[in-house]
Design a protein around this motif. Structure first.
Motif, PDB file in Angstrom:
ATOM      1  N   GLN A 119      42.576  42.990  40.760  1.00  0.00           N
ATOM      2  CA  GLN A 119      41.186  42.518  40.670  1.00  0.00           C
ATOM      3  C   GLN A 119      40.585  42.382  42.065  1.00  0.00           C
ATOM      4  O   GLN A 119      39.440  42.770  42.301  1.00  0.00           O
ATOM      5  CB  GLN A 119      41.222  41.153  39.973  1.00  0.00           C
ATOM      6  CG  GLN A 119      39.885  40.644  39.518  1.00  0.00           C
ATOM      7  CD  GLN A 119      40.052  39.371  38.715  1.00  0.00           C
ATOM      8  OE1 GLN A 119      40.374  39.394  37.571  1.00  0.00           O
ATOM      9  NE2 GLN A 119      39.866  38.233  39.353  1.00  0.00           N
ATOM     10  N   HIS A 165      46.027  40.350  30.627  1.00  0.00           N
ATOM     11  CA  HIS A 165      45.033  40.024  31.658  1.00  0.00           C
ATOM     12  C   HIS A 165      43.981  41.120  31.789  1.00  0.00           C
ATOM     13  O   HIS A 165      42.795  40.822  31.932  1.00  0.00           O
ATOM     14  CB  HIS A 165      45.728  39.787  33.008  1.00  0.00           C
ATOM     15  CG  HIS A 165      46.362  38.435  33.124  1.00  0.00           C
ATOM     16  ND1 HIS A 165      47.585  38.136  32.556  1.00  0.00           N
ATOM     17  CD2 HIS A 165      45.936  37.293  33.714  1.00  0.00           C
ATOM     18  CE1 HIS A 165      47.882  36.875  32.801  1.00  0.00           C
ATOM     19  NE2 HIS A 165      46.900  36.346  33.500  1.00  0.00           N
ATOM     20  N   CYS A 166      44.410  42.372  31.750  1.00  0.00           N
ATOM     21  CA  CYS A 166      43.453  43.483  31.923  1.00  0.00           C
ATOM     22  C   CYS A 166      42.451  43.539  30.777  1.00  0.00           C
ATOM     23  O   CYS A 166      41.257  43.776  30.990  1.00  0.00           O
ATOM     24  CB  CYS A 166      44.187  44.816  32.028  1.00  0.00           C
ATOM     25  SG  CYS A 166      45.079  45.003  33.580  1.00  0.00           S
ATOM     26  N   HIS A 169      39.280  41.560  31.055  1.00  0.00           N
ATOM     27  CA  HIS A 169      38.397  41.828  32.188  1.00  0.00           C
ATOM     28  C   HIS A 169      37.405  42.934  31.859  1.00  0.00           C
ATOM     29  O   HIS A 169      37.780  43.990  31.357  1.00  0.00           O
ATOM     30  CB  HIS A 169      39.246  42.225  33.405  1.00  0.00           C
ATOM     31  CG  HIS A 169      38.494  42.218  34.689  1.00  0.00           C
ATOM     32  ND1 HIS A 169      37.675  43.246  35.068  1.00  0.00           N
ATOM     33  CD2 HIS A 169      38.445  41.295  35.690  1.00  0.00           C
ATOM     34  CE1 HIS A 169      37.146  42.968  36.255  1.00  0.00           C
ATOM     35  NE2 HIS A 169      37.608  41.792  36.654  1.00  0.00           N
ATOM     36  N   SER A 173      39.531  46.577  32.137  1.00  0.00           N
ATOM     37  CA  SER A 173      40.251  46.728  30.865  1.00  0.00           C
ATOM     38  C   SER A 173      40.763  48.156  30.671  1.00  0.00           C
ATOM     39  O   SER A 173      41.936  48.353  30.349  1.00  0.00           O
ATOM     40  CB  SER A 173      39.388  46.288  29.684  1.00  0.00           C
ATOM     41  OG  SER A 173      38.190  47.016  29.670  1.00  0.00           O
TER      42      SER A 173
END
Length: 213
Positions: A119, A165-166, A169, A173
């Motif tokens: 990120q 987590h991805c 986002h 993603s």
């Protein structure tokens, strides 16, 4: 234990005097991370290499010091804020060493740092990608697995946490998911290759080599 207390003193001094924009000391922070990782990965703290009796005795008296310092490394990483980009890709390898230590809680606490690095590079590099991080992780993963570290549980957890987590986002993603699958399949091939290195069958060894390539 004494050494751990000293390292914890360093962390409070770093946070108090060497973190803000005016007084940030890159070399000091770098030294701290390398020192903490060297402590965490030191052979005398790898409890799974001891007998059950010795392990129980150490845990009862001192606890698992790897977890304590590992959680501190995680907190110190997040404290860096905008300075994080200065540690990418150099800190990818040391953080990978930490996440590979076979302690489930430690792994769960530190693997998300990888997503934070992705990120961070995506936001601050200006290229809207995380190629530096990606290349470094793939290179270091290869070296670590060849050196005997990593296992099936690690592969499953790494894939699961990166995907989780991805997917939350907005911009990461899609590329993040592709990367998570890539790393997972690479790890699977590397683990297979390591296992089969001692296989008598040339065909099996060749097949695994082709998969890794």
């Amino acid at each position: 234990r004494v050494f751990l207390r000293a390292v914890n003193q360093f962390t409070s001094v770093l946070n108090r005097f060497f973190l803000d924009q005016a007084n940030f000391e890159l070399q000091l922070w770098n030294n701290y991370f390398h020192l903490a990782v060297a402590f965490l990965t030191h052979e005398s703290l790898q409890l799974e290499t001891f007998s059950q009796a010795k392990r129980n005795k150490i845990i009862k008296k001192y606890g698992d010091m790897r977890k304590e310092i590992g959680f501190k490394i995680r907190d110190m990483w997040y404290n860096l804020g905008p300075h994080k980009i200065k540690f990418i890709p150099a800190m990818v390898g040391p953080i990978l060493e930490v996440t590979l230590v076979p302690e489930p809680e430690l792994r769960k606490a530190t693997i998300p740092i990888f997503f934070d690095m992705m990120q961070c590079e995506f936001n601050f590099s200006g290229n809207r990608n995380f190629h530096m991080f990606e290349n470094e992780l793939i290179t270091k993963l290869d070296q670590e697995v060849e050196g005997g570290r990593g296992d099936e549980q690690y592969k499953i957890l790494l894939e699961k946490l990166l995907l989780e987590h991805c997917r939350k986002h907005k911009y990461l993603s899609a590329p993040g998911e592709v990367f998570a699958w890539l790393v997972s399949s690479l790890l699977e091939n590397l683990l297979d290759y390591r296992t089969i290195m001692h296989d008598e069958s040339k065909e099996n060894r060749m097949s695994c080599t082709v998969n890794v390539l």
